[in-house]
Design an enzyme around this catalytic site. Structure first.
Site, PDB file in Angstrom:
ATOM      1  N   LYS A 104       0.820  -1.218   0.000  1.00 19.47           N
ATOM      2  CA  LYS A 104       0.000   0.000   0.000  1.00 19.47           C
ATOM      3  C   LYS A 104       0.852   1.266   0.000  1.00 19.47           C
ATOM      4  O   LYS A 104       0.397   2.309  -0.454  1.00 19.47           O
ATOM      5  CB  LYS A 104      -0.981  -0.026   1.166  1.00 19.47           C
ATOM      6  CG  LYS A 104      -2.052  -1.087   0.942  1.00 19.47           C
ATOM      7  CD  LYS A 104      -3.174  -1.048   1.939  1.00 19.47           C
ATOM      8  CE  LYS A 104      -4.262  -2.029   1.559  1.00 19.47           C
ATOM      9  NZ  LYS A 104      -3.821  -3.456   1.623  1.00 19.47           N
TER      10      LYS A 104
HETATM   11  C1  LIG Z   1      -4.390  -4.551   1.066  1.00 22.69           C
HETATM   12  C2  LIG Z   1      -3.613  -5.804   0.935  1.00 22.69           C
HETATM   13  C3  LIG Z   1      -3.971  -6.825   0.021  1.00 22.69           C
HETATM   14  C4  LIG Z   1      -5.226  -6.753  -0.843  1.00 22.69           C
HETATM   15  O1  LIG Z   1      -5.144  -5.757  -1.831  1.00 22.69           O
HETATM   16  P1  LIG Z   1      -6.479  -5.227  -2.568  1.00 22.69           P
HETATM   17  O2  LIG Z   1      -6.037  -4.055  -3.338  1.00 22.69           O
HETATM   18  O3  LIG Z   1      -7.421  -4.853  -1.441  1.00 22.69           O
HETATM   19  O4  LIG Z   1      -7.011  -6.333  -3.395  1.00 22.69           O
HETATM   20  C5  LIG Z   1      -3.157  -7.937  -0.094  1.00 22.69           C
HETATM   21  N1  LIG Z   1      -2.064  -8.075   0.675  1.00 22.69           N
HETATM   22  C6  LIG Z   1      -1.684  -7.123   1.576  1.00 22.69           C
HETATM   23  C7  LIG Z   1      -0.472  -7.351   2.404  1.00 22.69           C
HETATM   24  C8  LIG Z   1      -2.431  -5.952   1.731  1.00 22.69           C
HETATM   25  O5  LIG Z   1      -2.053  -5.022   2.623  1.00 22.69           O
END
Ligand SMILES: *Cc1c(COP(=O)(O)O)cnc(C)c1O
Length: 472
Positions: A113
């Site tokens: 993120k």
């Molecule tokens: C947020 C997240 C996901 C999922 O991603 P999306 O964009 O919500 O599909 C997968 N793995 C980790 C470690 C995350 O923080």
């Protein structure tokens, strides 16, 4: 470039108009009016670019209301070796047999993120400065999103963050990560309740429109178009690293929850990036796997939403999914509204008709699910075969990726978090002799740093009072 809503509002809006917003006023999600096409000559030119320059080129196709020189400065300020650990920013790690990981988790919170949120922090500061405005970001987190937002917004002019979390319920690492921030514009509010209490408070505050307007309350949730756009860049960066010529194709496997990460892959593919398959991996919360196997989208209630060892994928309803469905339906806003405003709200889901299901096959998606036992087995097998430690989310991606290999097509698995965040499950997978997952030097001693947070009751009034006292 102008933006429209998936529910039919076609009021033309520029990138800067939607940057600080969430949903469109008609309840839909924002999308560009079209996906700019990238031809062979452009791909060839981009192949040699640094990550920051590649980001600038891709963002420029979607942003025409920020001067080029400013946008270039912002991408160069964001994607640096100092913040992301390597000059490549998202390097590939080969696992053999045409399979590799793309490292997206070397930013400050050790999860992917950061890739989008770090850019968002710089874009917000820029846009608010240009308008002479301030913004107070209010959010609820059970871990990853809140910390990524705080590390993106810390010290930024014109922005304050009020982040609610369930007191004592985040992992020790996540608590240390968030609460050790000493920046005056970051406010950690530990609520004596569970995550849903935090979310209910955020909703209650946001529904008080007068309060919201007076204190300029905003959010940074995963439906923000700028976050999705920032994620498109690493699909191109991964492709260029995995191939030598633009005649080659690659597949991507994506550990998925809210469909944000893989939706960026869909956008990259729609722009003409030679992506063969988009492999969607879920954990036990398999709403999206069910959809891609059956054409049926059935959202889950809280009793049917499981707490798993890949917690950032524990979703019952995928907030970005409407964007893909809108494209799948040939951008038919009336049908999209019928499926989401009617189907999902009234009947808890929808099923594609036969023609729609047939069209879905043309978008390159395949899917699979992974359980706790699969996660442990994948972590152990990957460690023994390649000496590479993967986190629980990436393990879900890797497990499903192996089920969808095509001869001669490289498979890139997106690494969405570092194993250091999930040390307990690593030990469970590898036993007593488990290696300690390495932690970036900057995070040594994180748990011993002084902490800054306030404990509040489950009380909307108390949260409002806190915002009133500290709003920027
Ligand atoms: C947020 C997240 C996901 C999922 O991603 P999306 O964009 O919500 O599909 C997968 N793995 C980790 C470690 C995350 O923080």
């Amino acid at each position: 470039m102008k933006y429209l809503s998936t529910r039919g509002d076609t009021t033309p809006r520029g990138f800067s108009d939607i940057l600080l917003e969430g949903l469109a006023p008609d309840g839909g999600l924002y999308l560009p009016t079209h996906y700019p096409q990238v031809d062979a000559a452009t791909l060839a030119r981009w192949r040699g670019l640094s990550y920051a320059d590649l980001a600038f080129e891709i963002l420029s196709l979607y942003i025409d209301d920020i001067p080029s020189a400013d946008l270039k400065r912002l991408t160069h300020a964001t994607y640096t070796e100092a913040v992301f650990g390597t000059p490549e920013i998202t390097p590939l790690k080969p696992l053999g047999d045409g399979l590799c990981l793309q490292a997206l988790s070397n930013g400050p919170t050790l999860a992917f993120k950061d890739m989008a949120m770090q850019l968002l922090g710089n874009l917000f500061e820029y846009e608010l400065g240009r308008r002479g405005e301030t913004l107070n970001i209010l959010g609820a987190t059970s871990g990853d999103t809140g910390s990524a937002a705080e590390y993106a917004m810390r010290g930024k002019q014109g922005v304050s963050v009020f982040m609610l979390s369930p007191h004592g319920r985040m992992s020790p690492f996540q608590q240390a990560q968030m609460f050790s921030l000493q920046d005056a514009n970051i406010h950690n509010l530990a609520v004596e309740g569970v995550f849903d209490d935090c979310q209910d408070i955020v909703k209650a505050v946001s529904n008080d429109l007068e309060f919201k307007r007076r204190h300029k309350i905003g959010t940074v949730n995963s439906i923000n178009w700028a976050r999705l756009l920032a994620q498109v860049v690493y699909y191109f960066a991964g492709y260029f690293q995995a191939t030598k010529t633009d005649a080659e194709r690659v597949s991507f496997a994506v550990p998925s929850g809210n469909f944000g990460n893989i939706c960026a892959g869909h956008v990259a593919r729609s722009m003409g990036l030679p992506i063969h398959r988009l492999v969607l991996a879920t954990n036990e919360n398999d709403v999206l796997d069910e959809f891609f196997r059956t054409g049926r989208y059935r959202v889950r209630g809280s009793a049917e939403t499981f707490e798993t060892s890949s917690p950032s994928m524990d979703i019952s309803k995928a907030s970005n999914f409407e964007r893909f469905v809108f494209d799948l339906l040939g951008r038919d806003a009336a049908r999209t509204r019928e499926l989401f405003a009617e189907g999902v709200v009234r009947h808890g889901g929808f099923t594609l008709d036969a023609a729609e299901a047939a069209r879905c096959a043309g978008f390159g998606f395949v899917s699979g699910r992974s359980t706790h036992a699969d996660r442990l087995a994948t972590i152990a097998a990957t460690w023994r075969a390649s000496g590479v430690l993967v986190d629980t989310h990436t393990a879900d991606g890797l497990k499903v990726a192996r089920e969808h290999r095509d001869a001669g097509v490289p498979m890139i698995v997106l690494e969405t978090a570092l194993p250091a965040k999930f040390a307990a499950t690593i030990t469970e997978a590898l036993g007593a002799q488990a290696p300690v997952p390495p932690r970036p030097a900057a995070l040594a001693g994180l748990e011993d740093l002084p902490r800054r947070f306030s404990v509040l009751q489950v009380d909307v009034g108390a949260v409002k009072a806190c915002i009133e006292a500290h709003a920027g």
